[in-house]
Design a protein around this motif. Structure first.
Motif: not given
Length: 342
Positions: A75-89
């Protein structure tokens, strides 16, 4: 010397320097000259030396890996959250291991154990809809130093930080928007009420009706799944009744999409006869034949914030202080043709 299985001992022998010097040079030790560091690194590359990350992790106490558990990744929601975590870490050298619970608490438990055995530095988690008993999560909290951070779907467990959106406000604003457009008999597709996020959206819906002097009708609240088929079936159920709604607020974009499909099949005009607004702002909502209104959960920002909470936790722990953080983001309403009267 072949390029196979090169070690720091091989590099030491070739350069005629001590093993300690090679190790310090590879780890950028300040006591080693820049010239020596460059020579050691150059020789290591030529000899195809690979650093033993496991040994390094055991020495430092960090693997630079974090785990992420989500119900589904498609889903766009969970894949986008994962992307956000990766970007930050990523700038801090972290890598992510992604697991799917498939809404099954037993699979969720297995993933938690696997991640702990892999000695991840932290776990980001959105609980499954079948997660009622939280003993498996509390056990980790009490026996491990691995931080757990809930995002979106959470359980209220002391000591665990959370990053969520204000689902109550989202439900309130979605319903208030429909009321402002002149709709009065508003139905709510409530989702799975075992999850707190759907309870909060329902409560927001109810309060908006009360604040605008409209009756809260229990027959207008339908517990649905978060799927297209669930939305289709909900419309079929509603249209068997004498009093049909003039608007629908769905706690799920997918159920809202199913509702739109079934209304179109029945030749019911949207929004003239029935308005529809969903929740999540999935990408398809703006590309539908009739673009659909929705509440945006800002998943990328949610992922960024979750990553920041983890970094803060690592910093807090290094100073001997652990701070539980509760981050609540504001949803954003996206008004499109499905709910706006001309």
């Amino acid at each position: 010397m072949t390029k196979k299985n090169a070690t720091i001992y091989d590099i030491s022998k070739k350069l005629n320097v001590s093993v300690a010097t090679v190790s310090r040079a590879l780890n950028n030790h300040p006591r080693i000259s820049q010239a020596t560091k460059e020579l050691v690194v150059k020789t290591a590359k030529e000899m195809n030396y690979k650093q033993n990350n496991l040994a390094k992790a055991l020495k430092s106490g960090e693997t630079k890996n974090v785990g992420i558990i989500v119900p589904f990744i498609n889903t766009n929601f969970f894949s986008s959250v994962i992307r956000g975590i990766e970007e930050e870490l990523s700038p801090f050298g972290y890598h992510v291991i992604i697991c799917q619970s498939h809404e099954d608490v037993n699979i969720e438990k297995k993933h938690l154990n696997t991640l702990l055995n892999a000695q991840v530095d932290g776990i980001f988690m959105s609980v499954s809809r079948t997660t009622v008993d939280t003993e498996h999560i509390e056990h980790i909290l009490n026996t491990s130093r691995t931080p757990i951070i809930f995002f979106d779907r959470k359980k209220d467990i002391p000591g665990i930080s959370t990053v969520t959106i204000d689902d109550y406000r989202g439900g309130y604003e979605a319903t208030e928007h429909l009321i402002s457009e002149g709709y009065k008999n508003i139905c709510h597709f409530a989702g799975d009420l075992n999850l707190e996020i759907y309870q909060n959206r329902l409560n927001g819906y109810k309060q908006a009706l009360i604040d605008h002097n409209l009756a809260v009708k229990e027959e207008n609240i339908i517990s649905t799944g978060s799927s297209i088929d669930a939305g289709i079936e909900a419309i079929k159920t509603l249209w068997k009744r004498k009093s049909i709604p003039d608007a629908i607020f769905s706690a799920s974009d997918f159920a809202a999409l199913g509702a739109c499909q079934e209304l179109k099949k029945r030749k019911i005009k949207i929004p003239q006869e029935v308005a529809v607004i969903g929740f999540s702002n999935e990408p398809f909502t703006q590309f539908m034949e009739l673009p659909m209104s929705s509440m945006d959960q800002t998943p990328l920002i949610m992922g960024n914030k979750a990553g920041q909470v983890f970094i803060d936790h690592i910093k807090d722990n290094s100073s001997g202080v652990s701070i539980e953080k509760k981050v609540v983001l504001a949803p954003k309403i996206c008004i499109r043709k499905s709910s706006k009267r001309e």
